[in-house]
Design a protein around this motif. Structure first.
Motif, PDB file in Angstrom:
ATOM      1  N   ASP A 118       0.956  -1.352  -0.384  1.00  0.00           N
ATOM      2  CA  ASP A 118       0.155   0.186  -0.096  1.00  0.00           C
ATOM      3  C   ASP A 118       0.658   1.241  -0.580  1.00  0.00           C
ATOM      4  O   ASP A 118       2.016   1.128   0.311  1.00  0.00           O
ATOM      5  N   TYR A 119       0.402   2.159  -0.369  1.00  0.00           N
ATOM      6  CA  TYR A 119       0.785   3.661  -0.580  1.00  0.00           C
ATOM      7  C   TYR A 119       0.108   4.750  -0.373  1.00  0.00           C
ATOM      8  O   TYR A 119      -1.402   4.646  -1.183  1.00  0.00           O
ATOM      9  N   CYS A 120       0.022   5.069   0.483  1.00  0.00           N
ATOM     10  CA  CYS A 120       0.293   6.995   0.415  1.00  0.00           C
ATOM     11  C   CYS A 120       0.477   7.871  -0.813  1.00  0.00           C
ATOM     12  O   CYS A 120       1.659   8.301  -1.484  1.00  0.00           O
ATOM     13  N   ILE A 121      -0.923   8.223  -1.725  1.00  0.00           N
ATOM     14  CA  ILE A 121      -0.598   9.061  -2.926  1.00  0.00           C
ATOM     15  C   ILE A 121       0.214   9.906  -2.341  1.00  0.00           C
ATOM     16  O   ILE A 121       0.941  11.427  -3.167  1.00  0.00           O
ATOM     17  N   SER A 122      -0.414  11.061  -1.549  1.00  0.00           N
ATOM     18  CA  SER A 122      -0.400  12.458  -0.515  1.00  0.00           C
ATOM     19  C   SER A 122       0.973  12.862  -0.142  1.00  0.00           C
ATOM     20  O   SER A 122       1.801  13.809   0.008  1.00  0.00           O
ATOM     21  N   CYS A 123       1.611  11.792   0.675  1.00  0.00           N
ATOM     22  CA  CYS A 123       2.709  11.980   1.723  1.00  0.00           C
ATOM     23  C   CYS A 123       4.140  10.746   1.667  1.00  0.00           C
ATOM     24  O   CYS A 123       5.052  10.738   2.363  1.00  0.00           O
ATOM     25  N   SER A 124       3.431   9.550   0.332  1.00  0.00           N
ATOM     26  CA  SER A 124       4.799   9.007   0.243  1.00  0.00           C
ATOM     27  C   SER A 124       4.746   7.862   1.049  1.00  0.00           C
ATOM     28  O   SER A 124       5.765   7.116   1.060  1.00  0.00           O
ATOM     29  N   VAL A 125       3.889   7.832   2.139  1.00  0.00           N
ATOM     30  CA  VAL A 125       4.235   6.254   2.780  1.00  0.00           C
ATOM     31  C   VAL A 125       3.859   5.131   2.089  1.00  0.00           C
ATOM     32  O   VAL A 125       2.998   4.962   1.930  1.00  0.00           O
ATOM     33  N   THR A 126       4.329   4.196   2.788  1.00  0.00           N
ATOM     34  CA  THR A 126       4.699   2.710   1.961  1.00  0.00           C
ATOM     35  C   THR A 126       4.168   2.292   2.883  1.00  0.00           C
ATOM     36  O   THR A 126       5.298   1.773   4.313  1.00  0.00           O
ATOM     37  N   GLY A 127       3.541   0.517   2.987  1.00  0.00           N
ATOM     38  CA  GLY A 127       4.030  -0.185   4.363  1.00  0.00           C
ATOM     39  C   GLY A 127       2.389  -0.873   3.379  1.00  0.00           C
ATOM     40  O   GLY A 127       1.363  -0.824   2.920  1.00  0.00           O
ATOM     41  N   VAL A 128       1.924  -2.146   4.602  1.00  0.00           N
ATOM     42  CA  VAL A 128       0.079  -2.280   4.467  1.00  0.00           C
ATOM     43  C   VAL A 128      -0.463  -1.299   5.536  1.00  0.00           C
ATOM     44  O   VAL A 128      -0.421  -1.131   6.835  1.00  0.00           O
ATOM     45  N   ILE A 129      -1.304  -0.661   4.611  1.00  0.00           N
ATOM     46  CA  ILE A 129      -2.132   0.075   5.246  1.00  0.00           C
ATOM     47  C   ILE A 129      -3.944  -0.546   5.564  1.00  0.00           C
ATOM     48  O   ILE A 129      -4.529  -0.925   4.673  1.00  0.00           O
ATOM     49  N   ASN A 130      -4.547  -0.535   6.807  1.00  0.00           N
ATOM     50  CA  ASN A 130      -5.127  -1.644   6.746  1.00  0.00           C
ATOM     51  C   ASN A 130      -6.600  -1.018   7.093  1.00  0.00           C
ATOM     52  O   ASN A 130      -6.871  -1.404   8.023  1.00  0.00           O
ATOM     53  N   GLN A 131      -6.884   0.318   7.365  1.00  0.00           N
ATOM     54  CA  GLN A 131      -7.717   1.574   7.256  1.00  0.00           C
ATOM     55  C   GLN A 131      -7.920   2.240   6.156  1.00  0.00           C
ATOM     56  O   GLN A 131      -7.319   2.294   5.048  1.00  0.00           O
ATOM     57  N   ASP A 132      -8.939   2.383   6.210  1.00  0.00           N
ATOM     58  CA  ASP A 132      -9.428   3.518   4.932  1.00  0.00           C
ATOM     59  C   ASP A 132      -8.196   4.891   4.310  1.00  0.00           C
ATOM     60  O   ASP A 132      -8.050   5.583   3.403  1.00  0.00           O
ATOM     61  N   SER A 133      -8.252   5.176   5.323  1.00  0.00           N
ATOM     62  CA  SER A 133      -7.154   6.693   5.009  1.00  0.00           C
ATOM     63  C   SER A 133      -5.718   6.511   6.219  1.00  0.00           C
ATOM     64  O   SER A 133      -5.288   5.521   6.615  1.00  0.00           O
ATOM     65  N   CYS A 134      -4.866   7.187   5.420  1.00  0.00           N
ATOM     66  CA  CYS A 134      -3.651   7.246   5.666  1.00  0.00           C
ATOM     67  C   CYS A 134      -2.990   7.524   7.300  1.00  0.00           C
ATOM     68  O   CYS A 134      -3.282   8.793   7.895  1.00  0.00           O
ATOM     69  N   PRO A 135      -2.086   6.891   8.007  1.00  0.00           N
ATOM     70  CA  PRO A 135      -2.179   6.717   9.481  1.00  0.00           C
ATOM     71  C   PRO A 135      -1.199   8.283   9.793  1.00  0.00           C
ATOM     72  O   PRO A 135      -1.267   8.134  11.059  1.00  0.00           O
ATOM     73  N   ARG A 136      -0.362   8.778   8.419  1.00  0.00           N
ATOM     74  CA  ARG A 136      -0.108   9.509   9.169  1.00  0.00           C
ATOM     75  C   ARG A 136      -0.268  11.225   8.764  1.00  0.00           C
ATOM     76  O   ARG A 136      -0.656  11.820   9.384  1.00  0.00           O
ATOM     77  N   CYS A 137      -0.939  11.459   7.596  1.00  0.00           N
ATOM     78  CA  CYS A 137      -1.926  12.325   7.307  1.00  0.00           C
ATOM     79  C   CYS A 137      -3.019  11.946   6.870  1.00  0.00           C
ATOM     80  O   CYS A 137      -3.652  13.389   6.361  1.00  0.00           O
ATOM     81  N   GLU A 138      -3.587  11.056   6.722  1.00  0.00           N
ATOM     82  CA  GLU A 138      -5.174  11.146   7.228  1.00  0.00           C
ATOM     83  C   GLU A 138      -5.307  11.214   5.916  1.00  0.00           C
ATOM     84  O   GLU A 138      -7.190  11.116   5.406  1.00  0.00           O
ATOM     85  N   SER A 139      -5.112  11.276   4.666  1.00  0.00           N
ATOM     86  CA  SER A 139      -4.887  10.896   3.078  1.00  0.00           C
ATOM     87  C   SER A 139      -6.193   9.850   2.684  1.00  0.00           C
ATOM     88  O   SER A 139      -5.823   8.112   3.389  1.00  0.00           O
ATOM     89  N   GLN A 140      -7.275   9.693   1.853  1.00  0.00           N
ATOM     90  CA  GLN A 140      -7.991   8.939   1.410  1.00  0.00           C
ATOM     91  C   GLN A 140      -7.319   8.369   0.415  1.00  0.00           C
ATOM     92  O   GLN A 140      -7.667   7.225  -0.516  1.00  0.00           O
ATOM     93  N   GLU A 141      -6.202   9.275  -0.389  1.00  0.00           N
ATOM     94  CA  GLU A 141      -6.088   8.446  -1.423  1.00  0.00           C
ATOM     95  C   GLU A 141      -4.447   7.195  -1.534  1.00  0.00           C
ATOM     96  O   GLU A 141      -3.425   7.774  -1.102  1.00  0.00           O
ATOM     97  N   ILE A 142      -4.627   6.187  -1.397  1.00  0.00           N
ATOM     98  CA  ILE A 142      -4.348   4.811  -0.787  1.00  0.00           C
ATOM     99  C   ILE A 142      -4.116   4.392  -2.230  1.00  0.00           C
ATOM    100  O   ILE A 142      -5.515   3.640  -2.822  1.00  0.00           O
ATOM    101  N   ARG A 143      -2.954   3.812  -2.849  1.00  0.00           N
ATOM    102  CA  ARG A 143      -2.562   2.534  -3.888  1.00  0.00           C
ATOM    103  C   ARG A 143      -1.937   1.432  -3.344  1.00  0.00           C
ATOM    104  O   ARG A 143      -1.838   1.237  -2.619  1.00  0.00           O
ATOM    105  N   ARG A 144      -3.678   0.743  -3.784  1.00  0.00           N
ATOM    106  CA  ARG A 144      -3.073  -0.826  -3.376  1.00  0.00           C
ATOM    107  C   ARG A 144      -2.776  -2.269  -4.200  1.00  0.00           C
ATOM    108  O   ARG A 144      -3.266  -1.844  -5.245  1.00  0.00           O
ATOM    109  N   VAL A 145      -1.527  -2.241  -4.095  1.00  0.00           N
ATOM    110  CA  VAL A 145      -1.457  -3.063  -5.351  1.00  0.00           C
ATOM    111  C   VAL A 145      -0.846  -4.466  -4.797  1.00  0.00           C
ATOM    112  O   VAL A 145      -0.827  -5.103  -3.560  1.00  0.00           O
ATOM    113  N   ARG A 146      -2.331  -5.091  -5.754  1.00  0.00           N
ATOM    114  CA  ARG A 146      -1.710  -6.766  -5.501  1.00  0.00           C
ATOM    115  C   ARG A 146      -2.370  -7.398  -6.882  1.00  0.00           C
ATOM    116  O   ARG A 146      -1.486  -7.230  -7.984  1.00  0.00           O
ATOM    117  N   ARG A 147      -1.403  -8.980  -7.183  1.00  0.00           N
ATOM    118  CA  ARG A 147      -1.161  -9.757  -7.693  1.00  0.00           C
ATOM    119  C   ARG A 147      -2.629 -10.558  -8.328  1.00  0.00           C
ATOM    120  O   ARG A 147      -3.202 -10.968  -7.621  1.00  0.00           O
TER     121      ARG A 147
END
Length: 676
Positions: free
Chosen positions: A615-644
């Motif tokens: 998972d990747y926050c488009i707003s602040c570039s946090v990368t990791g597993v984001i198990n919520q609708d918003s970024c834990p750092r900046c609270e943006s909901q623009e999360i890019r979720r990559v899966r196979r």
């Protein structure tokens, strides 16, 4: 006699009896008749019967046609009646297809069809999808034999890439080395051979894009490290890294197919031991590890690291350090995936076997040399195993009888498509054929057909939903019971033998595919649920399980899953893949990751991958597993979720509903802690 007639859409229009005469005369001519006077006399009989039955009331087109059939039969014109009924049926099919097409167009104009997770929602994508819908209707109603068309519509089988049925081929392993050494032409002039790494990788991206514009499936380089090596021999690591970085950027931004998607690109590497080839592999992996401009996870290319004893598998091997780097990058980025050159079915070819991200494998060739370069899959069609199992009602003899019928129909359909494809000319695929990418195509001229070239390709009957089929037959899937596993292996080995029999019958390369089911996994399940109702463990989900996989939601140990699925790979010679699921990126446990990959090898797998959330926050570039609708750092909901998905990577927003349901059901396989 009559003033009005009611059309099918409800409109009332002036009645014209000459249309009845024309229809009867046209049907008579179809069986050798030439007497229009008889057609006029029969029309009078139709009018008399209409007057008697409706007595001044307005009637519809269907009522008139029913009366025409009745008069023809009762007047002794049976052959004309048969021709009229056939014509009426054809017109009904055409009307229905037009109606369905307009419904599809309306839906596409609102939201791009998500059959393909690599297609965007852009205007060009919508136009491509509208053309696709029209093309599918044309082939189903005008070109494909009705028996096969109906089997597709019922959900017995699924003809993949139906919109391209008679236009092109599926995929190819591109002979990159020869194109770079000789140069090529994309249609606007000759491009000379490159001299530096950056030019070589730029041209490699152009080759992938140009090839995809001619085809509907994936594009791959089977020997990327070997083919790029000559251009980095006197280059520094810095220059090589920049070239690889540019390639990754291009393959994630360079659109093809009317601007609707980036190329489905795969790069095979890892077994070349020259210093130049090692430099290529090392810097490609490092550039992929770094990600895109803000650290985003690349979607393409799909990197396939080939493993082989004596080359890179063990500490004493010359490329073992590259294997370690490949695992490190894979633990962060989901790529590379891993192919096994020492498996029982790959070993005879040394390190020459290439895969594609979609799992396609093309190697043996009854029509020429057993090589990877310059060959690919021509087309594939998937059999609905759960449907056959449901109909069999736990009777194995009936199951195999129905399976035979469906498999034989699938082979006939693939042969029909092959004959259509063989009529294409070089100018219809100007880059793939015109520039000699396909094996033996270099000697062809623009107006030559490609028949003598595509005999090197493969025709692949595929299958889906072994797990659900086993539940329908035995009450348990192969993860739950040794008996079900034994039956599963029996079924898939039987299908492989059937494919080999088809190869003999048609004298072509028929191979069995573990289908990469994207849209069809949901389509089959939806059709069967409507017809058979909800059957626990079979039709109770929005999707069927991919190929021979253990159901994604079934709790199972990592190593047990690998051991169960491994034996299926050898039967699926057209392509196969297995996955294990982790809760998070296994960045801190390289020893366990290596143990998993080596267990895949020991289980006789040909191709495999390790999945986890990225998972990747488009707003602040946090990368990791984001198990919520918003970024834990900046609270943006623009999360890019990559899966196979079906071998390739994609973002979840491009998954169709069935694949979203499957994704939500995926369980983490136990017995492995990514934290170490």
């Amino acid at each position: 006699m009559f003033a009005k007639i009611r059309k099918r859409d409800g409109r009332e229009l002036p009645f014209d009896e000459t249309k009845i005469t024309d229809a009867i005369f046209r049907s008579a001519k179809a069986v050798g008749g030439e007497d229009r006077q008889t057609a006029m006399e029969l029309t009078l009989e139709v009018l008399k019967m209409l007057k008697k039955q409706y007595n001044g009331h307005i009637f519809g087109v269907e009522e008139v046609q029913d009366m025409v059939e009745k008069v023809l039969i009762e007047s002794g014109h049976a052959r004309t009646a048969k021709a009229y009924i056939l014509y009426r049926h054809q017109r009904t099919r055409l009307r229905d297809s037009k109606s369905d097409l307009m419904d599809a167009v309306e839906e596409i104009l609102e939201e791009t069809n998500r059959e393909n997770a690599n297609v965007s929602n852009s205007p060009s994508a919508k136009m491509l999808q509208i053309a696709s819908a029209a093309s599918k209707k044309y082939y189903l109603t005008r070109l494909i034999p009705e028996e096969i068309s109906q089997a597709h519509a019922r959900g017995d089988v699924h003809i993949h890439d139906l919109d391209f049925y008679g236009k092109t081929l599926t995929c190819i392993q591109i002979p990159l080395g020869r194109l770079l050494q000789e140069g090529f032409n994309t249609g606007h002039g000759h491009i000379r051979p490159p001299k530096r790494p950056t030019s070589a990788t730029a041209l490699a991206a152009i080759i992938l894009q140009s090839s995809q514009n001619d085809m509907h499936g994936g594009q791959s380089f089977a020997f990327f490290d070997r083919d790029i090596a000559p251009f980095v021999e006197d280059a520094t690591d810095h220059e090589t890294y920049q070239a690889m970085e540019a390639l990754i950027y291009n393959l994630n931004s360079m659109h093809s197919r009317a601007g609707a998607q980036v190329p489905f690109s795969s790069l095979n590497l890892g077994t070349e031991t020259s210093e130049a080839a090692r430099r290529v592999t090392r810097n490609l992996l490092l550039a992929y590890e770094a990600g895109l401009g803000r650290g985003e996870n690349p979607i393409f290319p799909n990197i396939i690291f080939k493993l082989k004893e004596g080359i890179n598998l063990n500490p004493e091997d010359p490329n073992y350090d590259l294997f370690q780097l490949a695992m490190k990058v894979s633990a962060k980025r989901l790529n590379p995936t891993f192919s096994f050159m020492d498996s029982s079915f790959n070993k005879e070819y040394g390190d020459q076997v290439g895969y594609m991200g979609c799992r396609t494998r093309v190697m043996a060739n009854r029509k020429g040399p057993a090589v990877t370069d310059g060959r690919g899959n021509l087309s594939f069609t998937t059999i609905n195993l759960p449907r056959i199992a449901i109909k069999a009602e736990r009777n194995l003899e009936k199951f195999y009888r129905l399976l035979d019928e469906t498999f034989d129909l699938t082979c006939r359909q693939l042969y029909h498509r092959y004959k259509v494809q063989a009529k294409l000319k070089v100018r219809d695929m100007p880059f793939v054929m015109g520039q000699g990418l396909y094996l033996d195509s270099q000697s062809l001229q623009p107006n030559d057909t490609i028949a003598e070239v595509i005999k090197h390709g493969t025709l692949a009957p595929g299958f889906i939903g072994l797990a659900e089929a086993l539940v329908a037959l035995t009450g348990q899937h192969h993860g739950q019971s040794e008996e079900a596993q034994a039956l599963g292996l029996e079924i898939i080995s039987y299908l492989r033998r059937k494919a080999e029999e088809a190869s003999e019958q048609y004298d072509l390369n028929y191979t069995l595919l573990a289908t990469p089911a994207e849209s069809v996994s949901g389509r089959f399940a939806k059709i069967d649920r409507k017809e058979f109702g909800i059957i626990p463990g079979v039709t109770d989900k929005a999707y069927y399980t991919n190929s021979f996989h253990v159901p994604v939601g079934y709790p199972i140990d990592t190593f047990a899953k690998i051991s169960l699925e491994g034996p299926y790979h050898k039967y699926c010679n057209a392509g196969h893949i297995s996955y294990i699921e982790m809760a998070s990126p296994p960045l801190h446990n390289p020893q366990a990751m290596e143990a998993i990959i080596k267990h895949m090898k020991a289980s006789d797998m040909g191709y495999a991958a390790i999945n986890f959330p990225v998972d990747y926050c488009i707003s602040c570039s946090v990368t990791g597993v984001i198990n919520q609708d918003s970024c834990p750092r900046c609270e943006s909901q623009e999360i890019r979720r990559v899966r196979r998905i079906t071998g390739y990577l994609s973002t979840v927003d491009r998954f169709n509903d069935a694949k979203v349901a499957e994704l939500n059901d995926r369980t983490v396989h136990s017995g492995f802690d990514p934290r170490g």
